[in-house]
Design a protein around this motif. Structure first.
Motif, mmCIF file in Angstrom:
data_model
loop_
_atom_site.group_PDB
_atom_site.id
_atom_site.type_symbol
_atom_site.label_atom_id
_atom_site.label_comp_id
_atom_site.label_asym_id
_atom_site.label_seq_id
_atom_site.Cartn_x
_atom_site.Cartn_y
_atom_site.Cartn_z
ATOM 1 N N ASP A 63 0.748 -1.488 0.191
ATOM 2 C CA ASP A 63 -0.466 -0.265 0.353
ATOM 3 C C ASP A 63 0.829 1.741 -0.412
ATOM 4 O OD1 ASP A 63 -2.136 1.756 -0.009
ATOM 5 O OD2 ASP A 63 -2.577 1.261 2.476
ATOM 6 N N CYS A 65 2.143 4.959 1.385
ATOM 7 C CA CYS A 65 1.791 5.248 2.336
ATOM 8 C C CYS A 65 2.947 6.779 3.037
ATOM 9 C CB CYS A 65 2.594 4.336 3.379
ATOM 10 S SG CYS A 65 2.605 5.167 5.468
ATOM 11 N N PRO A 66 1.957 7.598 3.275
ATOM 12 C CA PRO A 66 1.936 9.355 3.341
ATOM 13 C C PRO A 66 2.928 9.546 4.483
ATOM 14 C CG PRO A 66 -0.447 9.407 2.552
ATOM 15 C CD PRO A 66 0.090 7.873 2.910
ATOM 16 N N ALA A 67 2.498 8.701 5.202
ATOM 17 C CA ALA A 67 3.234 8.799 6.366
ATOM 18 C C ALA A 67 4.743 8.556 6.557
ATOM 19 C CB ALA A 67 2.646 8.034 7.920
ATOM 20 N N LEU A 68 5.032 8.354 5.372
ATOM 21 C CA LEU A 68 7.003 7.687 5.091
ATOM 22 C C LEU A 68 7.339 8.734 4.708
ATOM 23 C CD1 LEU A 68 6.541 3.556 4.520
ATOM 24 C CD2 LEU A 68 7.394 5.431 6.533
ATOM 25 N N ALA A 74 8.524 0.080 3.600
ATOM 26 C CA ALA A 74 8.927 -0.459 5.607
ATOM 27 C C ALA A 74 7.822 -1.787 5.548
ATOM 28 C CB ALA A 74 8.485 0.648 5.881
ATOM 29 N N VAL A 76 6.320 -4.413 8.011
ATOM 30 C CA VAL A 76 5.951 -4.105 9.299
ATOM 31 C C VAL A 76 4.076 -4.712 9.399
ATOM 32 C CG1 VAL A 76 6.218 -1.546 9.796
ATOM 33 C CG2 VAL A 76 3.973 -2.237 8.949
ATOM 34 N N ALA A 115 2.104 -5.396 6.631
ATOM 35 C CA ALA A 115 2.057 -4.545 5.006
ATOM 36 C C ALA A 115 3.035 -4.019 4.629
ATOM 37 C CB ALA A 115 1.267 -3.041 6.475
ATOM 38 N N ALA A 117 4.420 -1.063 3.243
ATOM 39 C CA ALA A 117 3.669 0.904 2.981
ATOM 40 C C ALA A 117 5.121 0.789 1.891
ATOM 41 C CB ALA A 117 3.993 1.352 4.250
#
Lengths: 151, 483
Positions: A63, A65-68, A74, A76, A115, A117
């Motif tokens: 998926d 992931c804007p948080a990375l 990554a 996880v 996941a 990411a």
């Protein structure tokens, strides 16, 4: 509704019509067919996705992931098949991990789920194709999927 | 070390935002819902082949792709002047009733469940779906199992587990086999059995609760708007066929029209502070954010569908509908928290209708695709679980999209949600509580509509990606509250 557990499933989440949001589908297309592995593309999360994972032994969700940081990859663990994800935000919510926990608590055979990411920008406009930075992360992500499959 | 939370497909592109405006005395002057818009969607779709639209549009929404898929196919039916064969319609309707059933069940038990099924004094840590499952283990397990059965019907007919690919302009992609039909009948029978069990459960465990009774009777949750929804030729709600009916806040029919004509009776108000357009009934005009007979503001969704209907389409649903009307003693029912009960009535109809369709011999018919005419313009209307969904496409002579317009359920309801939020928040704001208590009150009003922001964001249903901003009379931001 089927009988025994199916072994492994890789789900690419994301909309290829929204630029870098389509990195998940791009990764599984680059991965190609893998023996004994089912591969899906989807945009849907939450309980409907969790319900679709029922009956698999292990699942990997690929998926955006804007948080990375953009282009970072990554791997996880998302749900180990038993423990219940905590967090106030699911007072009335059902993310994928919570959906899996609900189904497990109701006695459904849900998979241990990871996941993968891939960092993307927060702004995802309607267009097809990945940005150069995210496209460069695809080979690394493919290698991570293969590593997960090998383990 | 910075901690990064990774939660697939909850990528944040923008929040559903409630803006509260205070007056000079610290009271609440106004409240509006700001929904992120689909920036660039129309431009992206122009020049695409019309046949691609059922797949493109279902990918914009991770919550109700079934609704976009069928609304899109219906718009293409109309654009190509296609006559959809009866067997194809049976497949579409069966599929769609299973979607409505599964979606309403999810909301009633697991998303709205913590409000409806758990006591208000329950510890915060158990006020979630697992708390519901622990409180009602047998029912919870059965709901999970029967939802899976409904999802299985969606997979058989839709062609894929989570994203349908079956509806095409003029019909559907393939016939249902006799073996599949037999399996489907087992699933729909289980749906009816659960619906039969859930109705008495609601009357014994939910309705008598003083908290819910208080919400149903609360003057602060009584919103006399107009209503809009699809009805069949007998005046019963239909989720994917029929005509669009609008009734006034006094229950008088305003119009009963085919989708394209109905869309002409809706105008959209543009405000300078948001990209969202606020739909209203053109004949009544826009008179600001207010309910009542003079206002053009209307609502859609389960409560609206029961208010525009004359009856329900199936026997058990009709019985429950009569209990619903008897309880309120008025029609239209304007109590915002009646949305939950209306969802139950519709869930029962969806189960019964799906079962009847599954038993129809034409389900396995092989004439499933009508002849397409020359491409033109078409409107497709369905009732998404959350309310009326319009798709309008204009195709050129090559079948390429030249223009399109979508009005989604939460957009129809945006003005109504803002008004309900204002009603629910007024007391709390007057007492000066601009904190978690305010957020809780707002969420209750918000949740009654089961709004879906996923057409513009990737938020999941019920995740409450809600931000509340409070502005003083000078327009300065004084407080921002978020989960």
């Amino acid at each position: 509704m089927s009988g025994g557990l199916r072994a492994r499933l890789v789900v690419a989440l994301g909309n290829p019509d929204r630029g870098d949001d389509g990195v998940g589908p791009a990764v599984v297309r680059a991965l190609g067919p893998q023996p004994g592995v089912e591969v899906w593309e989807a945009v849907r999360g939450g309980l409907p996705l969790a319900e679709a994972l029922v009956g698999y032994e292990r699942a990997l969700v690929v998926d955006a992931c804007p948080a990375l940081p953009v282009g970072e990859v990554a791997l996880v663990p998302l749900f180990d098949g038993r423990s219940v994800p905590a967090g106030e935000r699911w007072l009335h919510g059902l993310g994928l991990a919570q959906g899996l926990a609900l189904l497990a608590a109701a006695g459904r055979p849900v998979p241990a789920t990871w996941a993968l990411a891939i960092g993307v920008p927060t702004d995802l406009p309607f267009r097809r194709g990945l940005s150069p930075k995210v496209a460069r992360a695809v080979p690394h992500a493919v290698a991570e999927v293969k590593r997960w499959l090998a383990n | 070390m910075k901690k990064i939370a990774i939660d697939p497909i909850t990528r944040l592109e923008g929040h559903g935002k409630i803006l509260l405006y205070l007056d000079e005395g610290g009271g609440l002057k106004g409240a509006v819902l700001q929904v992120p818009e689909l920036r660039g969607f129309e431009a992206f779709c122009r020049g695409r082949r019309g046949e691609e639209m059922p797949q493109i549009t279902e990918r914009i929404c991770g919550v109700c792709p079934e609704a976009h898929h069928l609304a899109s196919a219906k718009a293409l039916d109309a654009a190509y002047g296609a006559e959809v064969p009866p067997a194809a319609w049976i497949q579409r309707e069966l599929f769609y009733n299973c979607y409505i059933f599964a979606d309403h069940l999810l909301h009633l038990v697991f998303l709205g469940g913590p409000d409806l099924l758990l006591p208000a004094e329950a510890p915060k840590g158990s006020r979630n779906v697992l708390g519901v499952l622990q409180a009602y283990p047998e029912l919870g397990r059965e709901v999970v199992a029967v939802r899976a059965r409904a999802q299985r019907v969606l997979e058989i007919i839709g062609g894929r587990a989570i994203h349908p690919v079956f509806a095409l302009p003029g019909g559907v992609a393939r016939a249902v086999t006799p073996e599949e039909a037999e399996e489907i009948r087992g699933h729909t029978a289980a749906m009816v059995a659960l619906a039969e069990k859930f109705v008495p459960f609601f009357h014994e465990e939910v309705l008598p609760d003083p908290g819910y009774q208080g919400l149903l009777a609360s003057p602060g949750a009584h919103l006399p708007t107009h209503y809009l929804g699809l009805v069949d030729e007998t005046g019963a709600p239909h989720f994917c066929r029929g005509k669009v009916r609008a009734v006034s806040s006094a229950g008088k029919e305003l119009f009963l029209l085919e989708g394209a004509a109905a869309m002409e009776r809706i105008a959209e108000r543009v405000e300078p502070w948001t990209y969202v357009k606020f739909p209203y009934l053109k004949d009544l005009g826009w008179s600001g954010f207010a309910a009542g007979p003079e206002s053009g503001i209307y609502r859609v969704g389960p409560l609206a569908r029961l208010n525009v209907a004359e009856r329900m389409a199936t026997p058990l649903a009709q019985e429950e509908y009569e209990r619903f009307l008897d309880f309120f003693g008025e029609k239209p029912v304007h109590a915002t928290f009646a949305y939950h009960w209306a969802r139950l009535v519709e869930m029962v109809q969806a189960a019964e209708a799906a079962d009847a369709l599954a038993k129809n011999k034409q389900l396995t018919g092989t004439e499933i695709r009508g002849k397409l005419g020359r491409p033109g313009e078409g409107v497709g209307v369905v009732e998404a679980a959350r309310g009326t969904l319009f798709h309008r496409y204009a195709l050129d002579e090559r079948g390429l999209v030249q223009d399109l317009d979508l009005i989604v359920a939460t957009t129809h309801n945006a003005a109504g949600i803002g008004l309900s939020v204002k009603q629910m928040a007024e007391d709390v704001v007057r007492k000066g509580a601009l904190d978690e208590a305010l957020l809780n009150r707002i969420e209750m009003a918000f949740r009654a509509y089961d709004p879906c922001l996923a057409c513009a964001t990737h938020f999941l249903p019920g995740e409450m990606p809600l931000v509340v901003e409070v502005y003083d009379p000078e327009g300065s931001l004084v407080r921002r509250i978020a989960r």
